[in-house]
Design a protein around this motif. Structure first.
Motif, PDB file in Angstrom:
ATOM      1  N   THR A 157     -22.044  10.204  30.306  1.00 19.34           N
ATOM      2  CA  THR A 157     -20.805   9.430  30.207  1.00 19.34           C
ATOM      3  C   THR A 157     -20.533   8.656  31.490  1.00 19.34           C
ATOM      4  O   THR A 157     -20.181   7.473  31.464  1.00 19.34           O
ATOM      5  CB  THR A 157     -19.622  10.365  29.895  1.00 19.34           C
ATOM      6  OG1 THR A 157     -19.895  11.081  28.680  1.00 19.34           O
ATOM      7  CG2 THR A 157     -18.330   9.581  29.739  1.00 19.34           C
TER       8      THR A 157
ATOM      9  N   THR B 183     -16.465  11.457  39.833  1.00 16.07           N
ATOM     10  CA  THR B 183     -15.981  11.436  38.461  1.00 16.07           C
ATOM     11  C   THR B 183     -14.564  11.991  38.336  1.00 16.07           C
ATOM     12  O   THR B 183     -13.998  12.543  39.277  1.00 16.07           O
ATOM     13  CB  THR B 183     -16.910  12.258  37.542  1.00 16.07           C
ATOM     14  OG1 THR B 183     -16.691  13.659  37.779  1.00 16.07           O
ATOM     15  CG2 THR B 183     -18.369  11.918  37.780  1.00 16.07           C
TER      16      THR B 183
ATOM     17  N   PHE C 170     -13.944  14.282  35.972  1.00 14.85           N
ATOM     18  CA  PHE C 170     -14.107  15.548  35.256  1.00 14.85           C
ATOM     19  C   PHE C 170     -13.621  16.728  36.108  1.00 14.85           C
ATOM     20  O   PHE C 170     -14.001  16.858  37.273  1.00 14.85           O
ATOM     21  CB  PHE C 170     -15.574  15.754  34.873  1.00 14.85           C
ATOM     22  CG  PHE C 170     -16.144  14.630  34.065  1.00 14.85           C
ATOM     23  CD1 PHE C 170     -15.514  14.189  32.903  1.00 14.85           C
ATOM     24  CD2 PHE C 170     -17.317  13.992  34.450  1.00 14.85           C
ATOM     25  CE1 PHE C 170     -16.033  13.143  32.161  1.00 14.85           C
ATOM     26  CE2 PHE C 170     -17.844  12.943  33.721  1.00 14.85           C
ATOM     27  CZ  PHE C 170     -17.200  12.520  32.569  1.00 14.85           C
TER      28      PHE C 170
ATOM     29  N   ILE D 229     -10.577  10.937  31.944  1.00 15.76           N
ATOM     30  CA  ILE D 229     -11.211  11.921  31.064  1.00 15.76           C
ATOM     31  C   ILE D 229     -11.455  13.170  31.902  1.00 15.76           C
ATOM     32  O   ILE D 229     -12.298  13.164  32.803  1.00 15.76           O
ATOM     33  CB  ILE D 229     -12.537  11.395  30.495  1.00 15.76           C
ATOM     34  CG1 ILE D 229     -12.339  10.032  29.824  1.00 15.76           C
ATOM     35  CG2 ILE D 229     -13.131  12.386  29.506  1.00 15.76           C
ATOM     36  CD1 ILE D 229     -13.632   9.334  29.472  1.00 15.76           C
TER      37      ILE D 229
ATOM     38  N   SER E 289     -14.108   7.505  33.472  1.00 14.60           N
ATOM     39  CA  SER E 289     -14.752   8.743  33.907  1.00 14.60           C
ATOM     40  C   SER E 289     -15.234   8.685  35.347  1.00 14.60           C
ATOM     41  O   SER E 289     -15.704   9.692  35.872  1.00 14.60           O
ATOM     42  CB  SER E 289     -15.952   9.062  32.994  1.00 14.60           C
ATOM     43  OG  SER E 289     -16.888   7.995  33.024  1.00 14.60           O
TER      44      SER E 289
END
Length: 868
Positions: free
Chosen positions: A396, A421, A423, A468, A638
């Motif tokens: 991603t 990122t 995440f 995200i 992301s």
């Protein structure tokens, strides 16, 4: 004779004619006086000073006379210098020309002894001298350029770096690169078939040319000058040189440098060395650099053991692995799907074999053997560190980087980048754990064949931001699952689409309301198997001109019910007709403004309103986040930053937050979806124990089931489906998990609740903004006139989910407690006291829209093609 016609007296000394000739008059040796100077009278001159005492020259009365006198004076001065008409160097004519230079210059331009246009015409000496200077300088420049460049080394090119990915808190997630997936070998270990396949396909004159294609370079430079692509024929030598550069920028400087190095390589390396270097440095896709790594990656053998057929396949990849690898690369380009790539690969593979045969590089027998069967390569393999969800997170993030920067895939795969990122490690682990827990409890492929091939995809997005924070892409690369289920399309979303229909109705109204939005208390017919009307009153027809009928999941006779109630129980027929009344194009516009990508929209027919479109889990979570944020939308992202060599790469600013729909429309949708959890098909989500809103979805033939829900802090989507591993066709989930059918309110809602409980542990419960009531109630055409609402005393506890056997045979047209109590201030309990008569009806898309859906494209992902 009239006095007016009398000639004026002629001046003494020859007059103006003599003056023009520049000669003295016959009477005296002095030049004639100008007009007006003969009498000394003021009336004889234009000025008042006609004479100067003491014999000085008098002032002239007109500008013309002064100009002529100045010219005559200049002539005398030139004569005195020997350059006038009477001087030894003069041309013999007193025309008052501008003086020529007195000394001849080294570069005689403009020319000193010429006049008029000849003065500006360069001499042949000057032209020939400049040409000699230009060509001499060019030769010198080429010589300097040739001396300054070095010969590329395939070993140096093999020293690639890792790309390092970081979690949102700055901790390292994984370092992944290509250094372990490349190994240089010598020409003796490369099959002759591989050598000739490349030569036949790319540079037939390789063994006879100089290594440089001047016309190709000229085309590339011309294209660059026009601002186009630097396309031009490159020899194998030039491609080898290009492969050794870490930078692939398309500039004039790089192209010229490539030319100099190619010339030097052609003179100092043998053709065998050049070919060896080219095959060892070329990129074959899947992270494989060099022929040895490619042989292992695609066929699991050393390069020396490759067959002619396999060699032709690998040579075809050099055209561009993104479009010639049969496994597909839809994460980079939606057009690079598996089917299209396979077709392209087969065509080029066959063409290369044909070229080798025509060039007499393989025998007739070898050609017949090779062309008999296409050498399908093996599947993907997990690389070090790319296990669990890490592989999907990296996929991603990489996709996001390539779509938001000028970095090419080749440059990126060569490494050296640091990718930061969005995440969050704890949430990624919690989402994965939730899927695994419910999967272990409910799915048993060893016990039931219908439990085989069950897959999940999920994503979690921050409302009003777009970050995200978690996703679930599948079982992991190490288990042979290489498709990112969180960021691919192909799975219809079913009834989770209905909130967009309701939002469009509340924002734009129907064709009867002249743009005024309608209330969710408006009533539509909820019965099963209904005809659908166009806005002109005619019925919608099938392709064979038969009347189209929309069905519900059950045949329970709901009668005319509010849109709020229809959403609660996920009844299809009201929303299909509402979509027609509003206009499905407006529904699409609302969904697009909320974050859904164009490429994932289905055809605009009646079934469009009940979820035949196929957005990704990421995009569905982001679109519902728009409802959670009172209509404010931010595109999902992301990656927060990318660095190369410690320097930031541009293109990674946070997406702009924009108002996608009126705040009150979004808040009314949220109010309606809160009721779905409290009293409708998503009652299992009440176990979360905090304020939440969401919608279930199930599709035709039970091929997919969804739940998308949110709080103000987090929006999460869960998709569940079965897929045939051979052709990526969706399979029915009827009988899966030991139940007749899988609904969005069942397993997907259970996964969502399990994850959200862990992800929001310790967080506050801010609830949602209050919704202002929309008063415009506009019932469907044919609905009965409203009757007075009976007084209802709400019970303290809402009624339970209706049983399979209807309790009430015919619902009345009078609003129930649930329908009337849209807002908390209207009554004390928003319970489902009127419904409770069916088993959580879910969306049923028409068979023509979703049966046999093929999953595997990324058109509904973050970037589409596209997502961005």
């Amino acid at each position: 004779m009239s006095e007016h016609r009398r000639k004026p007296p002629q001046p003494q000394g020859g007059g103006r004619a003599a003056d023009r000739r520049g000669q003295p008059g016959p009477t005296s040796g002095r030049r004639a006086a100008p007009r007006g100077a003969t009498t000394g009278s003021p009336s004889d001159a234009y000025g008042s000073n006609s004479a100067v005492p003491g014999g000085e020259e008098r002032q002239y009365g007109s500008r013309a006379e002064a100009r002529r006198a100045a010219q005559r004076g200049g002539g005398r001065r030139r004569e005195a210098a020997g350059q006038g008409p009477g001087g030894p160097n003069g041309p013999g004519r007193g025309r008052g020309r501008a003086p020529a230079p007195g000394k001849k210059r080294f570069i005689d331009y403009p020319r000193f002894d010429k006049y008029g246009w000849r003065r500006w015409m360069p001499s042949w000496k000057l032209v020939s001298g400049l040409c000699l200077f230009f060509f001499g300088s060019l030769v010198a420049a080429v010589g300097v350029g040739y001396a300054m460049v070095g010969i590329p080394s395939e070993n140096t090119a093999a020293k690639s770096q890792n790309n390092v990915y970081y979690w949102s808190n700055g901790d390292q997630m994984v370092a992944t690169g290509t250094g372990t997936n490349r190994q240089n070998i010598n020409i003796a270990q490369i099959p002759k078939a591989m050598q000739w396949s490349v030569i036949s396909a790319e540079n037939k004159s390789f063994y006879t040319d100089s290594g440089v294609d001047p016309m190709g370079i000229a085309r590339a430079l011309a294209n660059m000058a026009r601002g186009g692509q630097t396309q031009g024929g490159s020899t194998i030598t030039q491609q080898f040189v290009k492969n050794t550069y870490l930078s692939q920028e398309q500039t004039v400087t790089r192209k010229l440098r490539e030319m100099f190095i190619s010339i030097k390589v052609g003179t100092q390396l043998s053709k065998q060395q050049v070919l060896q270097g080219y095959l060892n440095t070329s990129y074959y896709g899947r992270g494989a650099y060099g022929i040895q790594a490619a042989a292992q990656t695609y066929y699991g053998v050393d390069a020396v053991k490759l067959t002619p057929s396999q060699c032709a396949f690998l040579a075809a990849l050099l055209k561009g692995p993104t479009y010639y690898d049969p496994i597909g690369a839809t994460n980079i380009d939606p057009a690079a799907d598996s089917k299209s790539n396979t077709a392209r690969s087969k065509a080029r593979w066959a063409w290369i074999l044909e070229q080798m045969h025509d060039d007499k590089r393989i025998t007739d027998a070898e050609y017949q053997t090779a062309i008999k069967k296409y050498p399908m390569p093996q599947g993907l393999k997990a690389t070090k560190g790319m296990t669990g969800q890490i592989s999907y997170l990296v996929d991603t993030a990489k996709k996001y980087v390539l779509n938001h920067s000028d970095i090419s895939q080749t440059e990126f795969d060569q490494g050296g980048y640091q990718i930061y990122t969005t995440f969050q490690k704890d949430k990624v682990n919690e989402l994965s754990a939730a899927v695994k827990k419910i999967q272990k409890d409910r799915i048993d492929p060893k016990k039931r064949d219908l439990d085989k091939y069950v897959q999940f995809g999920a994503a979690s997005v921050v409302p009003k931001d777009g970050a995200i924070v978690a996703l679930y892409g599948g079982d992991g690369y190490e288990n042979g699952h290489f498709t990112n289920n969180a960021d691919t399309s192909g799975v219809p979303v079913g009834s989770t689409w209905k909130p967009f229909v309701l939002a469009a109705a509340m924002e734009y109204g129907t064709y009867k309301t002249d743009g005024a939005g309608i209330s969710p208390l408006s009533k539509y017919n909820g019965d099963d198997h209904l005809k659908v009307r166009n806005q002109d009153g005619t019925y919608v027809l099938n392709k064979d001109n038969s009347i189209f009928y929309q069905n519900n999941e059950s045949n329970y006779p709901w009668g005319y019910i509010s849109l709020r109630k229809a959403m609660e129980q996920s009844i299809n027929t009201p929303f299909v007709q509402l979509g027609m009344d509003v206009g499905n194009s407006k529904v699409r516009d609302v969904a697009k403004a909320s974050g859904i990508l164009d490429d994932s929209f289905a055809t605009l027919n009646p079934s469009f309103a009940i979820g035949t479109s196929t957005p990704s889990a990421i995009r569905m979570a982001d679109a519902y986040a728009t409802f959670a944020a009172a209509g404010q939308q931010a595109d999902p992202y992301s990656v927060t930053a990318v660095k190369e060599g410690g320097q930031p790469v541009s293109g990674f600013t946070k997406p702009t937050v924009k108002q996608a729909m009126p705040a009150n429309v979004a808040n009314n949708v949220t109010n309606t979806l809160e009721n779905v959890i409290q009293n409708g098909t998503a009652k299992n989500a009440k176990a979360l124990g905090r304020t939440a809103a969401g919608k279930t979805g199930t599709t035709d033939s039970n091929k997919s089931a969804w739940f998308v829900g949110y709080t103000q802090q987090l929006s999460t989507s869960i998709a569940m489906f079965r897929e045939n591993p051979k052709d990526a066709q969706l399979l029915s989930m009827n009988g899966t998990a030991g139940v007749p059918s899988i609904h969005g309110g069942d397993i997907p809602t259970a996964v969502w609740t399990e994850y959200m409980e862990a992800a929001l542990k310790g967080k506050s419960d801010p609830g949602f903004p209050d919704a202002t009531k929309i008063d415009n109630v506009e019932d469907e055409s044919g609905a009965p006139s409203p009757t007075p609402t009976p007084t209802v005393t709400p019970s303290e506890t809402p009624s339970e989910t209706p049983s399979e056997t209807p309790i009430v045979t015919t619902p009345s047209a009078t609003p129930s407690a649930t329908e009337s109590c849209q807002f908390s201030w209207q009554c004390s309990n928003d319970g489902g006291t009127d419904g409770g008569t069916t088993t959580s009806p879910s969306a049923t898309a028409t068979a023509t829209e979703s049966s046999g859906s093929n999953r595997g494209s990324d058109n509904g992902g973050i970037f589409g093609g596209s997502t961005g």
